[in-house]
Design an enzyme around this catalytic site. Structure first.
Site, mmCIF file in Angstrom:
data_model
loop_
_atom_site.group_PDB
_atom_site.id
_atom_site.type_symbol
_atom_site.label_atom_id
_atom_site.label_comp_id
_atom_site.label_asym_id
_atom_site.label_seq_id
_atom_site.Cartn_x
_atom_site.Cartn_y
_atom_site.Cartn_z
ATOM 1 N N ASP A 107 -14.839 44.728 15.502
ATOM 2 C CA ASP A 107 -13.422 45.091 15.496
ATOM 3 C C ASP A 107 -12.746 44.765 14.168
ATOM 4 O OD1 ASP A 107 -11.137 46.163 16.676
ATOM 5 O OD2 ASP A 107 -10.438 44.208 17.383
ATOM 6 N N CYS A 160 -7.333 57.635 40.528
ATOM 7 C CA CYS A 160 -6.624 56.355 40.370
ATOM 8 C C CYS A 160 -5.754 56.375 39.119
ATOM 9 C CB CYS A 160 -7.625 55.210 40.286
ATOM 10 S SG CYS A 160 -6.869 53.596 39.999
ATOM 11 N N CYS A 177 -3.644 51.656 36.359
ATOM 12 C CA CYS A 177 -3.369 51.117 35.025
ATOM 13 C C CYS A 177 -2.139 51.771 34.413
ATOM 14 C CB CYS A 177 -4.584 51.292 34.116
ATOM 15 S SG CYS A 177 -5.130 52.992 33.869
ATOM 16 N N CYS A 195 3.678 50.017 23.369
ATOM 17 C CA CYS A 195 2.789 49.063 24.034
ATOM 18 C C CYS A 195 3.171 47.635 23.649
ATOM 19 C CB CYS A 195 1.346 49.358 23.627
ATOM 20 S SG CYS A 195 0.144 48.163 24.251
ATOM 21 N N CYS A 236 -0.573 41.963 26.161
ATOM 22 C CA CYS A 236 -0.223 42.322 27.539
ATOM 23 C C CYS A 236 -1.505 42.695 28.269
ATOM 24 C CB CYS A 236 0.753 43.493 27.549
ATOM 25 S SG CYS A 236 1.246 44.044 29.200
ATOM 26 N N CYS A 274 -2.281 46.525 32.214
ATOM 27 C CA CYS A 274 -3.104 47.701 32.525
ATOM 28 C C CYS A 274 -4.549 47.301 32.791
ATOM 29 C CB CYS A 274 -3.006 48.750 31.416
ATOM 30 S SG CYS A 274 -3.682 48.253 29.818
#
Length: 386
Positions: free
Chosen positions: A135, A192, A195, A215, A242, A245
């Protein structure tokens, strides 16, 4: 080794010894439409303050754009599942909610040495050249992980694993060895939308499409300026990232608790007191968040977030902590402190503070916080004109 496929069982065993919970192989040219979607994402300006995403995008849209010699990508995952629903902390309004991934040591620093150890083993065993990424480079980890079959990109755009749910750190090992790829995973989100519905700021443009500028993870970590007014109340007590989700994903019910001791949460970060965080100077910030991902965000942005959480707390006892920040060296912090006090103090007390501080305030954005029409932000107490 003449048959690359014969290497795979030993590779998986070695990865497990190094505390990886999942490993699979992706072909570097099988990320589907991910590159085109990323280019559209940039064209629409959705990357906000994340300028590095637009730097030489051709390196990100294809692994071979980053390293032309790559022939296979070994994708690895580490489970950091918390074993509980982190959203329960949102009810404790005097406490700050830190995203689960950031409560322990910085995962970049924990995982990269393991990737390097696996890379050394691979070269010693089978030869070839390697590069490792966690990352920190132009690598599209989630599309590659989906191509390798570690999981699929859910409607929240994060990777979902049948075995480990939505709680996975990802690392990539690029190799010149022609390792045979694994089959991609099927998308099992179905109808679904848990999220999407869980997002406090309605940051999803639609299924599989996120507007990072709304976000909370982006706002609290990457965004450099004041938090946009209409989104402040929705942040609640979330001060860094956060998890809503991710935590809402039904596939988490099959996830085991993350077993990696080096990624375990520090007790002090599980429910830190907002009043204590508000008092941090730069030295105290660096000490508290030493070796964590939070340290990279910097003291001013974190305390800005703390001020927003204090304003959302509904607790007048926290007004003193915000008042102390009206003289902060950072205008980012001062402006957020003004907003917090406008929410916590009666109109006459807020007006008295405005009369005392506004004349000496040179920053135009902080002045705007003092003088903005109180009615424009729902729930904000109406203050008398100074």
């Amino acid at each position: 080794m003449t048959d690359p496929s014969a290497l795979l069982p030993a590779l998986r065993d070695e990865a497990e010894k190094l505390s990886f919970d999942a490993v699979a192989i992706a072909a570097p040219d099988r990320i589907g439409e991910a590159g085109a979607r990323f280019e559209r994402f940039l064209a629409e300006g959705l990357h906000g303050d994340m300028d590095w995403l637009a730097d030489r995008p051709e390196r990100r849209t294809s692994p071979r754009g980053l390293w032309p010699e790559v022939r296979a990508v070994v994708m690895l995952g580490v489970n950091y599942g918390p074993g509980h629903d982190p959203r329960t902390l949102q009810a404790r309004r005097d406490r700050g909610a830190v995203s689960v991934y950031a409560r322990g040591d910085d995962y970049h620093e924990v995982i990269k040495p393991r990737l390097k150890a696996l890379a050394r083993w691979l070269v010693a065993t089978a030869g070839g050249d390697v590069k490792v990424f966690v990352d920190t480079a132009a690598v599209m980890e989630k599309p590659l992980a989906a191509a390798a079959g570690l999981g699929w990109q859910g409607k929240h755009t994060n990777l979902v694993s049948r075995e480990l749910g939505s709680w996975l750190f990802l690392g990539a090992l690029f190799t010149t060895l022609p390792l045979p790829p694994d089959a991609p995973a099927d998308d099992r989100c179905g109808s679904c939308r848990a999220c999407l519905d869980a997002c406090p700021t309605d940051a999803f443009v639609g299924p599989y499409r996120l507007d990072p500028r709304r976000c909370i993870s982006y706002l609290t970590i990457e965004h450099k300026g004041p938090i946009p007014g209409p989104l402040r109340e929705r942040m609640g007590n979330r001060i860094y990232g956060c998890d809503d989700c991710l935590a809402a994903c039904p596939w988490n019910k099959f996830s085991q608790l993350g077993r990696d001791a080096k990624l375990a949460a520090r007790e002090v970060l599980n429910a830190p007191a907002l009043a204590d965080l508000a008092a941090l100077d730069d030295a105290a910030f660096r000490e508290l968040f030493r070796k964590t991902a939070i340290k990279r965000t910097g003291r001013d942005r974190l305390v800005r977030n703390v001020m927003i959480a204090i304003g959302n707390s509904g607790d007048p006892a926290l007004a003193d902590a915000a008042t102390a920040r009206l003289a902060d060296a950072s205008p980012l912090v001062r402006g957020a402190a003004v907003w917090a006090l406008s929410r916590l103090l009666p109109a006459e007390k807020f007006a008295a503070l405005a009369a005392r501080h506004l004349a000496d305030e040179s920053d135009p954005q902080v002045r705007d916080e003092w003088t903005v029409d109180q009615a424009v932000i729902p729930g904000r107490r109406e203050a008398a004109n100074p």
